[in-house]
Design an enzyme around this catalytic site. Sequence first.
Site, short mmCIF file in Angstrom:
data_model
loop_
_atom_site.label_atom_id
_atom_site.label_comp_id
_atom_site.label_asym_id
_atom_site.label_seq_id
_atom_site.Cartn_x
_atom_site.Cartn_y
_atom_site.Cartn_z
N ASP A 48 3.49 -31.64 -4.82
CA ASP A 48 2.38 -32.44 -5.33
C ASP A 48 1.15 -31.57 -5.60
OD1 ASP A 48 4.00 -34.60 -5.13
OD2 ASP A 48 3.11 -35.37 -3.26
N GLU A 53 7.68 -33.62 -13.67
CA GLU A 53 7.01 -32.34 -13.83
C GLU A 53 6.74 -32.04 -15.30
OE1 GLU A 53 11.45 -31.39 -13.69
OE2 GLU A 53 10.06 -32.82 -12.79
N ASP A 112 6.72 -28.17 -19.36
CA ASP A 112 7.60 -28.47 -18.23
C ASP A 112 7.49 -27.33 -17.21
OD1 ASP A 112 10.10 -30.31 -17.42
OD2 ASP A 112 10.49 -28.23 -16.88
N ASN A 124 10.31 -27.78 -5.11
CA ASN A 124 10.22 -28.87 -4.13
C ASN A 124 11.16 -28.65 -2.96
OD1 ASN A 124 8.21 -30.67 -4.71
ND2 ASN A 124 9.45 -31.95 -6.04
#
Length: 528
Positions: A403, A430, A386, A394
């Site tokens: 991305d 993620e 993770d 983000n």
Amino acid sequence: MKADKHVPPVTDLDGKKRPLIAIAASFLLVVCISLVAVQGWSIYSARETQLAQSAAATANMARALADHADSTIELVDTILASVVESVQHDGITHYGERLHLHLIDHVSRTPSLQGMYIYDASGNWALHSLREPIPVLNNADREYFVYHKTHKDKLAHVGPPIRSRSTDTWVLPVSRRLEDKDGNFIGVALATVQLSFFRTFYDSFDIGKEGNITIALDSGALVMRRPYVQENIGTSIAKEPMFKQWRATPASRAVPVDLDTLDRMYSYRPLRRYPLFVAVGLSTDETLANWWANAYISTAWVVILLLILMWMGLRLFRQVTLRDELEEQLRNAQLALVTKNRSLKLLARNDGLTGIANRRLFDARLDAEFNRAVRDGTSLALVLLDVDFFKKYNDHYGHPAGDACLQFIGQCIRTGRRRAGNLAARVGGEEFAILLPNTDLYGAIVVAESVRRSIASAGREHQANPAGIVTISCGVHALVPTKGMESKQLVEAADKALYLAKSTGRNRVCPDAPAVSSRRERASILGS
């Protein structure tokens, strides 16, 4: 899919016929493109040549007109300077009839001169070049008189156009300051240039019906313009695009003019010695009129030729392809089906962003490998990964950067899975997983630690992460499944290990297995 095996083979006849069609079509396409390209280049070159010739013509005309205006004012200024010298030598009160006749002679022999005048310190007419007597006038309110009274500049001053009080005609004033021997102001010597002199000269040039010739002061006061509109003389053109463009870059360009909103190609030329400039504008439409006519005619012929070529080519191709049109359509449909099926397979198996396996493929492989491990009695390991504080990443860097970060993580996982039989997959936003068949807990920890280190060593910036870089947390679990167990047990155990890695500080690999029951044993494995 079986559709891959049902595509009919291309016959020898097709192999010989279709290349010929392709060659003929390519040749026709090259000919058409060449004709269009040559025509386009020819039209473009002709236009650029026409505009270049127009720019050269306006530049030459502007230079000639500027030289003419400069010479005209210089001649008047030379005469005025000699008069000033005489007045200052003899004194303004001792001019006499001789100087009066001298002024009349200068005006009679100089076509551009309208008159010459001398004013005393109060602005009263002390001397003039008029033959007939006139009423005593005072010009203390004129711009040139105020200028010389407040400025000690001894050079010639060219003021804005004014209407003469003696002849009621528009003139351009050229004046000089009169001083006594102590430098005190004693009056003004004035010579006025007939604006009709410039008008007559400008009318002799061929600039088309929409052409434009302008002479104005640097301040924007209009001196003369062709086409002539008397009401515009002396008005300010400072807000016109033409004037603003001259102020910005004195070069030739097509700009609309406020007075008539026509596009013209302008060239500018400042006078060498005086604060005026000349602008010559030729109408862009008139300049390109012949070019447009030639372009229409030549383009029409090219279009006709292209239509003929296309008609002949279509007739030829239609005759060649008509017999096997149905077969070609069937083959194309089958090929499209195969291509579509392959695309669907790829989309169904791989994650569109990272390129590694998606959740669907991961679940299928997990069940298959779990069943195989039950049959063979081998160990099966799972690593869940993770990205640490990815939501904050983000929020801070934006979704495009997020991305790109996930693509980077996927690449690191792909290269760190060690064996070909291992499966790297993206199982959530993620979250990633590495499925390791025939691998014990130690081997799984080695793989997870290798991936973690490769990501951390890259030093990818992540200001919202206390570490300052992009890191991952890994949960590892391995087991030898037996009958009655389910694959979700492996996933749940690895997920617990991942939770442990997050809760104990992140950026680490944590195992969670019955075989590693104490914290000391886990540390020993990680240390090894």
